[in-house]
Design a protein around this motif. Structure first.
Motif, PDB file in Angstrom:
ATOM      1  N   ALA A  99      -4.276   8.114  -6.839  1.00  0.00           N
ATOM      2  CA  ALA A  99      -4.616   8.221  -8.256  1.00  0.00           C
ATOM      3  C   ALA A  99      -4.509   6.871  -8.963  1.00  0.00           C
ATOM      4  O   ALA A  99      -5.249   6.613  -9.919  1.00  0.00           O
ATOM      5  N   ASP A 100      -3.605   6.015  -8.485  1.00  0.00           N
ATOM      6  CA  ASP A 100      -3.440   4.697  -9.112  1.00  0.00           C
ATOM      7  C   ASP A 100      -4.696   3.851  -9.002  1.00  0.00           C
ATOM      8  O   ASP A 100      -4.939   2.975  -9.842  1.00  0.00           O
ATOM      9  N   ARG A 102       0.829  -1.209   0.000  1.00  0.00           N
ATOM     10  CA  ARG A 102       0.000   0.000   0.000  1.00  0.00           C
ATOM     11  C   ARG A 102       0.864   1.259   0.000  1.00  0.00           C
ATOM     12  O   ARG A 102       0.457   2.303  -0.503  1.00  0.00           O
ATOM     13  N   GLY A 103       2.100   1.127   0.536  1.00  0.00           N
ATOM     14  CA  GLY A 103       3.000   2.272   0.525  1.00  0.00           C
ATOM     15  C   GLY A 103       3.505   2.637  -0.860  1.00  0.00           C
ATOM     16  O   GLY A 103       4.004   3.741  -1.071  1.00  0.00           O
ATOM     17  N   GLY A 104       3.376   1.693  -1.809  1.00  0.00           N
ATOM     18  CA  GLY A 104       3.852   1.966  -3.169  1.00  0.00           C
ATOM     19  C   GLY A 104       2.756   2.333  -4.142  1.00  0.00           C
ATOM     20  O   GLY A 104       3.006   2.416  -5.347  1.00  0.00           O
ATOM     21  N   ILE A 105       1.531   2.538  -3.645  1.00  0.00           N
ATOM     22  CA  ILE A 105       0.401   2.867  -4.520  1.00  0.00           C
ATOM     23  C   ILE A 105      -0.146   4.239  -4.140  1.00  0.00           C
ATOM     24  O   ILE A 105      -0.403   4.516  -2.959  1.00  0.00           O
ATOM     25  N   SER A 106      -0.346   5.097  -5.117  1.00  0.00           N
ATOM     26  CA  SER A 106      -0.917   6.422  -4.863  1.00  0.00           C
ATOM     27  C   SER A 106      -2.430   6.361  -5.004  1.00  0.00           C
ATOM     28  O   SER A 106      -2.970   5.468  -5.669  1.00  0.00           O
ATOM     29  N   GLU A 161      -7.107  -7.349  -5.039  1.00  0.00           N
ATOM     30  CA  GLU A 161      -7.695  -6.458  -6.039  1.00  0.00           C
ATOM     31  C   GLU A 161      -7.464  -4.995  -5.653  1.00  0.00           C
ATOM     32  O   GLU A 161      -7.130  -4.159  -6.498  1.00  0.00           O
ATOM     33  N   ALA A 162      -7.627  -4.680  -4.379  1.00  0.00           N
ATOM     34  CA  ALA A 162      -7.437  -3.308  -3.915  1.00  0.00           C
ATOM     35  C   ALA A 162      -6.004  -2.830  -4.118  1.00  0.00           C
ATOM     36  O   ALA A 162      -5.764  -1.655  -4.436  1.00  0.00           O
ATOM     37  N   LEU A 163      -5.065  -3.732  -3.945  1.00  0.00           N
ATOM     38  CA  LEU A 163      -3.647  -3.375  -4.061  1.00  0.00           C
ATOM     39  C   LEU A 163      -3.096  -3.579  -5.467  1.00  0.00           C
ATOM     40  O   LEU A 163      -1.893  -3.429  -5.687  1.00  0.00           O
ATOM     41  N   ARG A 164      -3.974  -3.945  -6.405  1.00  0.00           N
ATOM     42  CA  ARG A 164      -3.603  -4.098  -7.817  1.00  0.00           C
ATOM     43  C   ARG A 164      -2.482  -5.121  -8.007  1.00  0.00           C
ATOM     44  O   ARG A 164      -1.518  -4.882  -8.741  1.00  0.00           O
ATOM     45  N   LEU A 165      -2.602  -6.253  -7.338  1.00  0.00           N
ATOM     46  CA  LEU A 165      -1.576  -7.279  -7.442  1.00  0.00           C
ATOM     47  C   LEU A 165      -1.735  -8.066  -8.735  1.00  0.00           C
ATOM     48  O   LEU A 165      -2.848  -8.312  -9.192  1.00  0.00           O
ATOM     49  N   PRO A 186       3.039   7.731   2.981  1.00  0.00           N
ATOM     50  CA  PRO A 186       3.335   7.439   1.571  1.00  0.00           C
ATOM     51  C   PRO A 186       2.388   6.381   1.033  1.00  0.00           C
ATOM     52  O   PRO A 186       2.110   5.388   1.700  1.00  0.00           O
ATOM     53  N   GLY A 187       1.865   6.603  -0.141  1.00  0.00           N
ATOM     54  CA  GLY A 187       0.946   5.631  -0.716  1.00  0.00           C
ATOM     55  C   GLY A 187      -0.448   5.750  -0.128  1.00  0.00           C
ATOM     56  O   GLY A 187      -0.906   6.831   0.252  1.00  0.00           O
TER      57      GLY A 187
END
Length: 321
Positions: free
Chosen positions: A18-19, A12-16, A71-75, A32-33
């Motif tokens: 907007a992503d 989650r720290g690597g996803i903004s 799905e939430a974290l776009r894995l 962050p993220g």
């Protein structure tokens, strides 16, 4: 905190916002993220439940919750499988310790390595210990043969051997892939002694490894193409395939290839020929005991016999006189 929770926090720290289609908020973001409440909302779980998951106080999420978090974290597919493996591990009360994988390479694999010449080839363990190699495969990793056999590991070589950064054309990507591969193993067997020992050593000795390890990226590597700047035969671009061996506890066969008649194939063949000539001991650094050990190396180590007859078609470059 469990590995499941650490992975959630890292990703989650690597996803903004907007992503994932969340509206931007005014004012600075201290986190962050994504925030925890944002991940919880995207996954359809309560913020309290998500916090317990991340902190390791809840260790039995349902498969539907795990998939919703993925799905939430776009894995991607590999990362989803990794998260499921972490959830299964966290749910076990007392995981059974697994025995260390065998380092023994079957005689038929030794024979196959020799048959593959002049293609560089080697067998590695699940954590990339170099278990066996044909002459070109050993010489391809320039300088690794100077290490004792039990220290020869392709990931250790990538991060700790001074020759590695100049050998690989894109060292950064190579290093990133190595760590992502170890992360994939950690998802299925995080308490494995062989994995823990290697990761612990590299975290202490390599800041680059530590940085990549904290990113929790997951990837399995099976094939591709690599450009190498080898000091003995020059620059060559080789394709490679990684094949999992049956009944071998995670061992893999790695083979490098090039199209016959190309400069890359010529360089690969010359490397095989050069590897058949024993390297002279470095003055003041090689003891008589080390010399004896090299002389009694396995059939798939660099031989100490004279260079093979260059008239043999298998070992002769296409354009050799």
């Amino acid at each position: 905190m469990t590995e499941f929770g650490r992975f959630l926090r890292a990703r989650r720290g690597g996803i903004s916002p907007a992503d994932v289609g969340l509206p931007a908020r005014t004012g600075p973001r201290r986190t962050p993220g994504l925030r925890r409440e944002e991940v919880a909302a995207l996954a359809g779980v309560s913020i309290d439940y998500y916090v317990r998951l991340e902190r390791g106080k809840e260790t039995r999420p349902s498969p539907s919750v795990v998939d919703a978090l993925a799905e939430a974290l776009r894995l991607n597919c590999e990362e989803r499988d990794f998260l499921r493996g972490l959830a299964a591990t966290a749910a076990r009360q007392a995981p059974e310790p697994r025995p260390l994988p065998s380092r023994r390479v079957r005689p038929t694999m030794q024979l196959l390595l020799e048959t593959l010449r002049p293609n560089p080839a080697y067998v590695v363990s699940r954590t990339n210990d170099l278990l066996a190699a044909n002459p070109g495969g050993l010489r391809l990793l320039h300088g690794i043969e100077d290490w004792p056999e039990k220290q020869r590991n392709t990931i250790r070589y990538t991060f700790l051997h001074p020759n590695a950064r100049t050998l690989w054309n894109d060292w950064d990507q190579k290093a990133k892939n190595c760590v992502a591969q170890l992360r994939a193993i950690a998802g299925t067997d995080p308490d494995a002694p062989d994995l823990a020992a290697l990761v612990g050593e590299l975290i202490v000795k390599s800041p680059d490894f530590n940085r990549h390890w904290e990113r929790y990226e997951v990837r399995t590597i099976g094939d591709g193409e690599k450009t190498m700047h080898h000091p003995e035969v020059g620059t060559m671009t080789l394709s490679h395939e990684g094949l999992t061996l049956n009944r071998a506890q995670g061992q893999r066969l790695i083979v490098y290839l090039a199209t016959p008649g190309t400069p890359d194939h010529d360089a690969m063949t010359l490397l095989d020929l050069a590897a058949a000539i024993p390297r002279p001991p470095r003055t003041g650094t090689t003891s008589s005991a080390e010399s004896t050990a090299r002389a009694s190396a396995s059939p798939c180590s660099a031989p100490t016999t004279p260079l093979p007859d260059p008239t043999r078609s298998r070992a002769r470059p296409p354009h050799a006189p």
